[in-house]
Design an enzyme around this catalytic site. Structure first.
Site, PDB file in Angstrom:
ATOM      1  N   GLU A  55      11.283   7.668   1.995  1.00  0.00           N
ATOM      2  CA  GLU A  55      10.177   7.945   3.031  1.00  0.00           C
ATOM      3  C   GLU A  55      10.977   7.562   4.221  1.00  0.00           C
ATOM      4  OE1 GLU A  55       6.968   9.330   3.568  1.00  0.00           O
ATOM      5  OE2 GLU A  55       7.866  10.604   1.816  1.00  0.00           O
ATOM      6  N   TYR A  60       3.091   4.340   6.750  1.00  0.00           N
ATOM      7  CA  TYR A  60       3.674   3.889   5.488  1.00  0.00           C
ATOM      8  C   TYR A  60       5.212   3.673   5.854  1.00  0.00           C
ATOM      9  CZ  TYR A  60       6.126   3.618   0.954  1.00  0.00           C
ATOM     10  OH  TYR A  60       6.874   3.346  -0.134  1.00  0.00           O
ATOM     11  N   GLN A  63       0.847  -1.115  -0.036  1.00  0.00           N
ATOM     12  CA  GLN A  63       0.017  -0.069   0.070  1.00  0.00           C
ATOM     13  C   GLN A  63       0.979   1.308  -0.049  1.00  0.00           C
ATOM     14  OE1 GLN A  63      -1.505   3.095  -0.117  1.00  0.00           O
ATOM     15  NE2 GLN A  63      -1.120   2.992   2.186  1.00  0.00           N
ATOM     16  N   SER A  64       1.399   1.751  -1.084  1.00  0.00           N
ATOM     17  CA  SER A  64       2.530   2.549  -1.320  1.00  0.00           C
ATOM     18  C   SER A  64       1.906   3.921  -1.024  1.00  0.00           C
ATOM     19  CB  SER A  64       3.096   2.481  -2.682  1.00  0.00           C
ATOM     20  OG  SER A  64       2.263   2.657  -3.704  1.00  0.00           O
ATOM     21  N   SER A 100      12.310   2.397   0.840  1.00  0.00           N
ATOM     22  CA  SER A 100      11.709   3.800   0.215  1.00  0.00           C
ATOM     23  C   SER A 100      12.555   5.080   1.100  1.00  0.00           C
ATOM     24  CB  SER A 100      10.341   4.086   0.765  1.00  0.00           C
ATOM     25  OG  SER A 100      10.198   5.292   0.690  1.00  0.00           O
TER      26      SER A 100
HETATM   27  P1  NAP Z   1       2.487   0.815  -6.848  1.00  0.00           P
HETATM   28  O1  NAP Z   1       2.428   1.426  -8.360  1.00  0.00           O
HETATM   29  O2  NAP Z   1       1.459   1.319  -5.926  1.00  0.00           O
HETATM   30  O3  NAP Z   1       2.401  -0.592  -6.819  1.00  0.00           O
HETATM   31  C1  NAP Z   1       2.348  -1.380  -5.602  1.00  0.00           C
HETATM   32  C2  NAP Z   1       1.874  -3.002  -6.091  1.00  0.00           C
HETATM   33  O4  NAP Z   1       1.715  -3.635  -4.853  1.00  0.00           O
HETATM   34  C3  NAP Z   1       0.617  -3.051  -6.986  1.00  0.00           C
HETATM   35  O5  NAP Z   1       0.921  -4.165  -7.917  1.00  0.00           O
HETATM   36  C4  NAP Z   1      -0.336  -3.668  -5.921  1.00  0.00           C
HETATM   37  O6  NAP Z   1      -1.287  -4.179  -6.682  1.00  0.00           O
HETATM   38  C5  NAP Z   1       0.514  -4.557  -5.087  1.00  0.00           C
HETATM   39  N1  NAP Z   1      -0.046  -4.618  -3.768  1.00  0.00           N
HETATM   40  C6  NAP Z   1      -0.758  -4.000  -2.996  1.00  0.00           C
HETATM   41  N2  NAP Z   1      -1.107  -4.507  -1.917  1.00  0.00           N
HETATM   42  C7  NAP Z   1      -0.656  -5.685  -2.112  1.00  0.00           C
HETATM   43  C8  NAP Z   1      -1.099  -6.998  -1.363  1.00  0.00           C
HETATM   44  N3  NAP Z   1      -1.738  -7.123  -0.188  1.00  0.00           N
HETATM   45  N4  NAP Z   1      -0.405  -8.061  -1.709  1.00  0.00           N
HETATM   46  C9  NAP Z   1      -0.013  -8.302  -3.195  1.00  0.00           C
HETATM   47  N5  NAP Z   1       0.222  -7.131  -3.737  1.00  0.00           N
HETATM   48  C10 NAP Z   1      -0.178  -6.041  -3.139  1.00  0.00           C
HETATM   49  O7  NAP Z   1       3.959   1.228  -6.429  1.00  0.00           O
HETATM   50  P2  NAP Z   1       5.436   1.420  -7.328  1.00  0.00           P
HETATM   51  O8  NAP Z   1       5.495   2.880  -7.308  1.00  0.00           O
HETATM   52  O9  NAP Z   1       5.217   0.419  -8.208  1.00  0.00           O
HETATM   53  O10 NAP Z   1       6.324   0.869  -6.050  1.00  0.00           O
HETATM   54  C11 NAP Z   1       6.726  -0.251  -5.914  1.00  0.00           C
HETATM   55  C12 NAP Z   1       7.439  -0.603  -4.392  1.00  0.00           C
HETATM   56  O11 NAP Z   1       8.427   0.411  -4.167  1.00  0.00           O
HETATM   57  C13 NAP Z   1       6.461  -0.474  -3.497  1.00  0.00           C
HETATM   58  O12 NAP Z   1       6.650  -1.390  -2.375  1.00  0.00           O
HETATM   59  C14 NAP Z   1       6.543   0.994  -3.080  1.00  0.00           C
HETATM   60  O13 NAP Z   1       6.304   1.120  -1.571  1.00  0.00           O
HETATM   61  C15 NAP Z   1       8.147   1.140  -3.304  1.00  0.00           C
HETATM   62  N6  NAP Z   1       8.723   2.777  -3.510  1.00  0.00           N
HETATM   63  C16 NAP Z   1       8.318   3.129  -4.348  1.00  0.00           C
HETATM   64  C17 NAP Z   1       8.848   4.257  -4.719  1.00  0.00           C
HETATM   65  C18 NAP Z   1       8.454   5.251  -6.019  1.00  0.00           C
HETATM   66  O14 NAP Z   1       8.620   6.482  -5.816  1.00  0.00           O
HETATM   67  N7  NAP Z   1       7.548   4.793  -6.865  1.00  0.00           N
HETATM   68  C19 NAP Z   1       9.973   4.762  -3.919  1.00  0.00           C
HETATM   69  C20 NAP Z   1      10.446   3.798  -3.134  1.00  0.00           C
HETATM   70  C21 NAP Z   1       9.946   2.872  -2.767  1.00  0.00           C
HETATM   71  P3  NAP Z   1      -2.698  -3.512  -7.298  1.00  0.00           P
HETATM   72  O15 NAP Z   1      -2.072  -3.312  -8.635  1.00  0.00           O
HETATM   73  O16 NAP Z   1      -3.777  -4.801  -7.503  1.00  0.00           O
HETATM   74  O17 NAP Z   1      -2.888  -2.405  -6.460  1.00  0.00           O
HETATM   75  O1  G4F Z   2       3.780  11.911  -4.922  1.00  0.00           O
HETATM   76  P1  G4F Z   2       3.485  11.697  -3.233  1.00  0.00           P
HETATM   77  O2  G4F Z   2       2.099  11.185  -2.984  1.00  0.00           O
HETATM   78  O3  G4F Z   2       4.664  11.001  -3.053  1.00  0.00           O
HETATM   79  P2  G4F Z   2       5.471  10.588  -1.594  1.00  0.00           P
HETATM   80  O4  G4F Z   2       4.722  11.023  -0.660  1.00  0.00           O
HETATM   81  O5  G4F Z   2       6.834  11.532  -1.606  1.00  0.00           O
HETATM   82  O6  G4F Z   2       5.727   9.163  -1.625  1.00  0.00           O
HETATM   83  C1  G4F Z   2       6.161   8.564  -2.857  1.00  0.00           C
HETATM   84  O7  G4F Z   2       7.389   8.448  -2.773  1.00  0.00           O
HETATM   85  C2  G4F Z   2       7.999   7.410  -1.911  1.00  0.00           C
HETATM   86  C3  G4F Z   2       9.704   7.587  -1.956  1.00  0.00           C
HETATM   87  O8  G4F Z   2      10.160   8.507  -1.196  1.00  0.00           O
HETATM   88  C4  G4F Z   2       7.422   6.111  -1.899  1.00  0.00           C
HETATM   89  F1  G4F Z   2       8.003   5.352  -1.025  1.00  0.00           F
HETATM   90  C5  G4F Z   2       6.022   6.272  -1.761  1.00  0.00           C
HETATM   91  O9  G4F Z   2       5.603   4.862  -1.921  1.00  0.00           O
HETATM   92  C6  G4F Z   2       5.468   7.225  -2.924  1.00  0.00           C
HETATM   93  O10 G4F Z   2       5.748   6.534  -4.206  1.00  0.00           O
HETATM   94  O11 G4F Z   2       3.828  13.067  -2.773  1.00  0.00           O
HETATM   95  C7  G4F Z   2       4.903  13.986  -3.052  1.00  0.00           C
HETATM   96  C8  G4F Z   2       4.753  15.379  -2.312  1.00  0.00           C
HETATM   97  C9  G4F Z   2       4.573  15.272  -0.823  1.00  0.00           C
HETATM   98  O12 G4F Z   2       5.105  16.352  -0.092  1.00  0.00           O
HETATM   99  C10 G4F Z   2       2.996  15.692  -0.736  1.00  0.00           C
HETATM  100  O13 G4F Z   2       2.660  16.273   0.507  1.00  0.00           O
HETATM  101  O14 G4F Z   2       3.751  16.058  -2.795  1.00  0.00           O
HETATM  102  C11 G4F Z   2       2.930  16.565  -1.939  1.00  0.00           C
HETATM  103  N1  G4F Z   2       1.736  16.899  -2.456  1.00  0.00           N
HETATM  104  C12 G4F Z   2       1.186  18.196  -2.902  1.00  0.00           C
HETATM  105  N2  G4F Z   2      -0.257  18.057  -3.081  1.00  0.00           N
HETATM  106  C13 G4F Z   2       0.614  16.027  -2.921  1.00  0.00           C
HETATM  107  C14 G4F Z   2      -0.257  16.673  -3.192  1.00  0.00           C
HETATM  108  N3  G4F Z   2       0.919  14.509  -2.988  1.00  0.00           N
HETATM  109  C15 G4F Z   2      -0.197  13.784  -3.391  1.00  0.00           C
HETATM  110  N4  G4F Z   2      -0.212  12.450  -3.229  1.00  0.00           N
HETATM  111  N5  G4F Z   2      -1.387  14.750  -3.830  1.00  0.00           N
HETATM  112  C16 G4F Z   2      -1.408  15.957  -3.861  1.00  0.00           C
HETATM  113  O15 G4F Z   2      -2.753  16.299  -3.998  1.00  0.00           O
END
Ligand code: NAP
Ligand code: G4F
Length: 348
Positions: free
Chosen positions: A136, A157, A88-89, A134
């Site tokens: 985060e 998270y 749940q990201s 992450s």
């Molecule tokens: P995402 O697009 O939100 O994808 C999350 C994936 O996890 C989806 O395939 C989702 O399935 C699956 N999932 C959620 N709950 C689950 C459960 N209970 N059992 C099995 N699968 C489940 O995230 P992402 O951006 O690709 O990120 C991939 C990973 O990297 C995550 O762990 C995230 O926290 C981490 N991460 C992301 C970033 C970033 O900037 N993107 C940075 C650092 C770390 P559904 O498609 O069915 O929802």
């Molecule tokens: O795009 P965001 O929701 O990403 P956030 O919180 O940085 O988290 C993402 O990156 C993490 C890695 O550092 C991952 F681990 C995590 O799973 C995810 O992929 O928000 C970015 C920034 C925040 O400061 C937020 O407060 O944008 C600001 N923001 C401002 N307005 C908003 C909004 N964020 C969202 N989602 N929606 C808004 O309307």
């Protein structure tokens, strides 16, 4: 042929990683949650009918909240590499669903680690494990952040990701397993979920430009993020598992930009003045915010030979180009009398 198992294969990163591994000749297995609607859209480009011959991508129903299904999948697939991307990201959502987020992100990782540990012990197989950590986890820690920076998580998270990180370190040390923690800073793409701020902005500005939407409601515009391109970051995941010994790595661009700067760049692509269309809605603010993330990826550069290819401006442009094209198609369909289940107002 090497076999990889990816949890979270339907997500942004899962789809890029599956493509990368298929291109490298792997057999790829993905865990997919059961949903009442299709959730495999990001895999459309690589999915093939399982009845055809020579298929190298297989999907298995499963969930990281279900330990026995994880064990069954491991037994069936017998992977060489496991990539744990399921989560749940969404940080803001984790404040509303804290317990659920912990169950998936922290305990879900533990469940997969336990299944992996038993699999290795019983079958005596050498299997490598990647954990999607992450930036985060650094939360309120002063920038720049690297592998030696102490974690200071600021959301349910982030706390759950810290727990998952330390489960991985403990399993590596206690059971001598090949486990790597990737500590990835924000990475985006044209496949980014629509409720994360970058994609929310690129979709909305494109739709506003074409008259499909009038306002964009956002939260905090002052936070800074180190934004890279997801396609570059999945390469770092793979590289970590190809080393002689397991380790933990920060993956980042080394540049930070505010949400305001992202808006400036995106609006410039379509010649809009965002100040006239953006409004602040407190529902998108977080009880505790992460103000500045800026990664120092020196270790990944020197030990993995990894470097990002796509910079900030190119990232914004490619996302805007993609979403402008989607908005253009939406407008064409609307003008032809079709209504689409798009919009997403009030989310994110
Ligand atoms: P995402 O697009 O939100 O994808 C999350 C994936 O996890 C989806 O395939 C989702 O399935 C699956 N999932 C959620 N709950 C689950 C459960 N209970 N059992 C099995 N699968 C489940 O995230 P992402 O951006 O690709 O990120 C991939 C990973 O990297 C995550 O762990 C995230 O926290 C981490 N991460 C992301 C970033 C970033 O900037 N993107 C940075 C650092 C770390 P559904 O498609 O069915 O929802
Ligand atoms: O795009 P965001 O929701 O990403 P956030 O919180 O940085 O988290 C993402 O990156 C993490 C890695 O550092 C991952 F681990 C995590 O799973 C995810 O992929 O928000 C970015 C920034 C925040 O400061 C937020 O407060 O944008 C600001 N923001 C401002 N307005 C908003 C909004 N964020 C969202 N989602 N929606 C808004 O309307």
């Amino acid at each position: 042929m090497k076999k990889a198992l990816i949890s979270g294969v339907t997500g942004q990163d899962g789809s890029f990683l599956a493509e990368l591994l298929l291109a490298k000749g792997y057999e790829v297995h993905g865990i997919v949650r059961r949903a009442s609607t299709f959730n495999t859209g990001r895999l459309d480009g690589i999915y093939a009918d399982p009845h055809e011959s020579g298929i190298r991508l297989s999907l298995h129903y499963g969930d990281v909240t279900d330990a026995s299904c994880l064990r069954h999948i491991l037994e069936k697939v017998q992977p060489d590499e496991i990539y744990n991307l399921a989560a749940q990201s969404h940080v803001r959502v984790s404040f509303d669903q804290a317990e659920y987020t912990a169950d998936v992100v922290a305990t879900g990782t533990l469940r997969l680690l336990e299944a992996y540990r038993d699999h290795v012990r019983v079958l005596g197989r050498a299997v490598r494990f990647y954990q999607a950590g992450s930036s985060e986890m650094f939360g309120a820690a002063n920038p720049p952040q690297n592998e030696s920076t102490a974690f200071y998580p600021r959301s349910p998270y982030a706390v759950s990701k810290v727990a998952a990180h330390w489960y991985c370190v403990n399993f590596r040390e206690a059971y001598n397993l090949f486990i790597c923690n990737g500590i990835l800073f924000n990475h985006e793409s044209e496949r980014r979920g629509e409720t994360f701020v970058t994609r929310k902005i690129t979709r909305a500005l494109s739709r506003i430009k074409l008259g499909l939407q009038s306002k964009l409601y956002l939260g905090n515009l002052a936070s800074y993020r180190d934004w890279g391109y997801a396609g570059d970051y999945v390469e770092a995941m793979w590289l970590m598992l190809q080393q002689d010994a397991p380790n933990d790595y920060v993956v980042a661009t080394g540049e930070t930009h505010s949400v305001r700067e992202f808006l400036d760049q995106a609006a410039a692509c379509v010649d809009l003045d965002w100040a006239k269309i953006v409004e602040i809605d407190p529902r998108y603010l977080r009880p505790t915010e992460v103000d500045v993330l800026l990664g120092d990826a020196t270790k990944a550069h020197s030990r993995l030979g990894w470097a990002p290819r796509i910079g900030f401006q190119q990232l914004v442009t490619l996302m805007m180009n993609n979403d402008f094209e989607l908005a253009r198609q939406e407008k064409t369909l609307r003008e032809a009398g079709f209504t689409l289940p798009l919009g997403g107002g009030g989310r994110g």
